[in-house]
Design a protein around this motif. Structure first.
Motif, short mmCIF file in Angstrom:
data_model
loop_
_atom_site.label_atom_id
_atom_site.label_comp_id
_atom_site.label_asym_id
_atom_site.label_seq_id
_atom_site.Cartn_x
_atom_site.Cartn_y
_atom_site.Cartn_z
N PHE A 98 7.31 -1.13 1.69
CA PHE A 98 7.17 0.18 2.34
C PHE A 98 6.07 0.15 3.39
O PHE A 98 6.24 0.63 4.52
CB PHE A 98 6.88 1.26 1.30
N VAL A 99 4.92 -0.40 3.02
CA VAL A 99 3.79 -0.45 3.95
C VAL A 99 4.13 -1.28 5.18
O VAL A 99 3.82 -0.90 6.32
CB VAL A 99 2.53 -0.99 3.24
N GLU A 100 4.76 -2.41 4.98
CA GLU A 100 5.15 -3.26 6.11
C GLU A 100 6.13 -2.54 7.03
O GLU A 100 5.98 -2.57 8.26
CB GLU A 100 5.77 -4.55 5.59
N GLU A 101 7.14 -1.90 6.46
CA GLU A 101 8.12 -1.18 7.25
C GLU A 101 7.46 -0.03 8.02
O GLU A 101 7.78 0.21 9.19
CB GLU A 101 9.22 -0.63 6.34
N ALA A 102 6.57 0.68 7.36
CA ALA A 102 5.90 1.81 8.00
C ALA A 102 5.04 1.34 9.18
O ALA A 102 5.06 1.94 10.27
CB ALA A 102 5.05 2.56 6.99
N LYS A 103 4.29 0.28 8.97
CA LYS A 103 3.45 -0.23 10.06
C LYS A 103 4.31 -0.72 11.22
O LYS A 103 3.97 -0.48 12.39
CB LYS A 103 2.56 -1.36 9.54
N ASN A 104 5.41 -1.38 10.91
CA ASN A 104 6.30 -1.86 11.97
C ASN A 104 6.91 -0.70 12.77
O ASN A 104 7.25 -0.86 13.94
CB ASN A 104 7.42 -2.71 11.37
N ALA A 105 7.04 0.46 12.11
CA ALA A 105 7.59 1.63 12.79
C ALA A 105 6.52 2.44 13.51
O ALA A 105 6.81 3.50 14.07
CB ALA A 105 8.31 2.52 11.77
N GLY A 106 5.30 1.96 13.49
CA GLY A 106 4.20 2.64 14.18
C GLY A 106 3.61 3.80 13.40
O GLY A 106 2.91 4.64 13.97
N LEU A 107 3.84 3.84 12.11
CA LEU A 107 3.31 4.92 11.28
C LEU A 107 1.94 4.54 10.74
O LEU A 107 1.66 3.38 10.45
CB LEU A 107 4.27 5.22 10.12
N ASP A 108 1.10 5.54 10.58
CA ASP A 108 -0.27 5.34 10.10
C ASP A 108 -0.29 5.49 8.58
O ASP A 108 -0.14 6.59 8.05
CB ASP A 108 -1.20 6.37 10.75
N VAL A 109 -0.51 4.38 7.87
CA VAL A 109 -0.54 4.41 6.40
C VAL A 109 -1.96 4.49 5.86
O VAL A 109 -2.18 4.40 4.65
CB VAL A 109 0.17 3.18 5.81
N GLY A 110 -2.92 4.68 6.73
CA GLY A 110 -4.30 4.85 6.28
C GLY A 110 -4.83 3.65 5.54
O GLY A 110 -4.70 2.51 5.98
N LEU A 111 -5.39 3.90 4.35
CA LEU A 111 -6.04 2.86 3.55
C LEU A 111 -5.11 2.21 2.54
O LEU A 111 -5.54 1.34 1.77
CB LEU A 111 -7.24 3.46 2.80
N SER A 112 -3.86 2.60 2.50
CA SER A 112 -2.96 2.17 1.44
C SER A 112 -2.86 0.65 1.33
O SER A 112 -2.70 -0.05 2.33
CB SER A 112 -1.56 2.74 1.63
N GLU A 113 -2.95 0.16 0.08
CA GLU A 113 -2.81 -1.26 -0.20
C GLU A 113 -1.38 -1.63 -0.59
O GLU A 113 -1.10 -2.78 -0.92
CB GLU A 113 -3.77 -1.65 -1.34
#
Length: 461
Positions: free
Chosen positions: A362-377
């Motif tokens: 999820f985090v990888e997909e979100a970052k690739n889509a330009g979304l800000d996931v904050g501090l999430s590990e």
């Protein structure tokens, strides 16, 4: 002839004697009791009694204004939506199926057939309630079975279970700390910790998120002023999806003769290879932490909270903590569900492994889509930080219209510029569902941001 005995002078003397007797009688008469206050009030006022109108509270009026602003922007209330069945990777709301990222059912154990069967068997044996405090009439064998299971899971001596996770923190902190003590807690700590600290009467310091150096430097200066010091952190932060450096916090508490309390509400079943929490994740001996806290409502398919630690700590809380002494014992069905959930988690390690895989994806997909996931590990909790509260609310509404359920977190729960949607990932989500959720969110966020100035004008009204 006139009668001298009945002359004017005799009449005056008789009258004076009569008045003297009346005055004497009045002096000896007991005072008449005053009428009851309610009777006096009734005599002076016949107005009908009306209850207080809570709609006149300024806080309620502010709430109504916020709802009116949402209506003006065409945003439905995202909260209190009624789910018509089990909420898992998907859920049914209003006869429509949604992709669901608003559930704490991290390992998919809530609703599992073995968990349900254990709960039903406990009802058949004990009923739906133990009907009283365990101290007087509510103790059942299943309570000790659950507490021993929790202690074993955490690798400590004993545990105590209570009927509310929030009350567990409030009651435990309020019992252990007082006016001569100091409580230091993370700035992003759960409300139950902050409320427990406030009600304890102890001095309080909220330290910058995960900043163990600040804690150490502060205690260097003030530790001598207090009898007891408690440091409180979370195993996994439910708003941001990150975790503390447990090793460092243990070093700080040890060097300053303080206690460390770790709230594992969101980290049990999530962190560690087998889901035992942050101690397993960090490779730390759990006995180095004085107080472990957790809840049943996430991984453990129930409701309530617990404290795990030494036998002495548990013995003390069982006779002193108001949330245990004066509250009903945990319903047997919930204890049974939690016991079976732990068994399944340990028997089926693929659940924790799948959760870790899904969270990272999820985090990888979100970052690739330009979304800000904050501090999430990438462990179960992942925010998508939007910015303003109005934008977060509109985004939540728009993705809901497209069949995706994830709720907004807005001010004052988070700072105004850090409003977000919060996604909870489970072991039951598929990669396709995760990809769809990220894609829908990114597409709708772009639309929302393009209308940002309009939203700002509406939310300011």
């Amino acid at each position: 002839m006139s009668d001298e005995k009945n002359g004017p002078s005799d009449k005056r003397s008789s009258k004076e004697a009569l008045m003297a007797n009346l005055r004497e009688a009045n002096r000896n008469r007991r005072p008449r009791p005053a009428p009851p206050a309610h009777a006096a009030k009734a005599e002076t006022s016949r107005r009908p009694v009306k209850p207080f109108d809570f709609s006149t509270l300024p806080e309620y009026r502010e709430l109504r204004m916020q709802r009116a602003a949402a209506d003006m922007m065409g945003i439905g209330n995202p909260f209190f939506r009624s789910h018509e069945g089990l909420a898992a990777a998907t859920t049914m709301i209003g006869n429509r199926t949604f992709l669901n990222f608003a559930s704490y059912n991290y390992l998919g154990l809530n609703g599992h057939e073995r968990v349900n069967a254990a709960a039903k068997a406990a009802i058949d044996r004990y009923g739906t309630s133990v009907s009283a405090s365990r101290l007087v009439a509510g103790e059942r064998p299943i309570h000790r079975e659950f507490e021993e299971k929790i202690a074993e899971l955490h690798g400590v001596e004993d545990a105590i279970a209570m009927v509310s996770g929030h009350a567990t923190n409030v009651s435990t902190i309020g019992t252990l700390l007082g006016p001569r003590d100091l409580i230091m807690y993370d700035a992003l700590i759960h409300n139950s910790i902050a409320e427990g600290a406030r009600l304890s009467g102890a001095s309080r310091v909220s330290f910058p998120h995960n900043d163990w150096r600040f804690v150490s430097q502060t205690l260097d200066k003030v530790r001598h002023q207090y009898e007891k010091v408690l440091i409180v952190i979370e195993g996994l932060y439910s708003m941001d999806g990150d975790f503390p450096d447990l090793t460092r916090f243990i070093e700080v508490k040890a060097s300053h003769d303080a206690w460390l309390m770790v709230d594992e509400a969101h980290s049990i079943g999530v962190l560690g290879k087998t889901g035992r929490g942050i101690a397993e994740h960090a490779g730390i001996d759990p006995k180095l932490v004085e107080i472990w806290m957790g809840t049943l409502s996430k991984t453990l398919s129930g409701c309530g909270g617990y404290i795990a630690g030494t036998s002495a700590l548990v013995d003390f809380l069982k006779v002193k903590a108001p949330g245990f002494v004066y509250s009903v014992g945990l319903p047997p069905a919930l204890a049974a569900a939690a016991i079976t959930s732990i068994d399944l988690m340990l028997e089926e390690p693929w659940r924790v492994a799948k959760l870790h895989e899904n969270g990272q994806f999820f985090v990888e997909e979100a970052k690739n889509a330009g979304l800000d996931v904050g501090l999430s590990e990438g462990y179960a909790v992942c925010p998508i930080i939007v910015g303003g509260s109005a934008q977060a609310a509109v985004l939540a509404h728009r993705i809901y219209e497209r069949g995706l359920n994830a709720l907004p977190i807005i001010y004052p729960a988070v700072p105004e510029k850090a409003a977000r949607l919060r996604f909870f990932i489970t072991s039951l989500h598929t990669r396709e569902e995760i990809s769809d959720a990220v894609r829908i969110t990114a597409e709708e966020l772009e639309i929302v941001r393009s209308a940002g100035s309009v939203l700002q004008q509406l939310s300011a009204r």
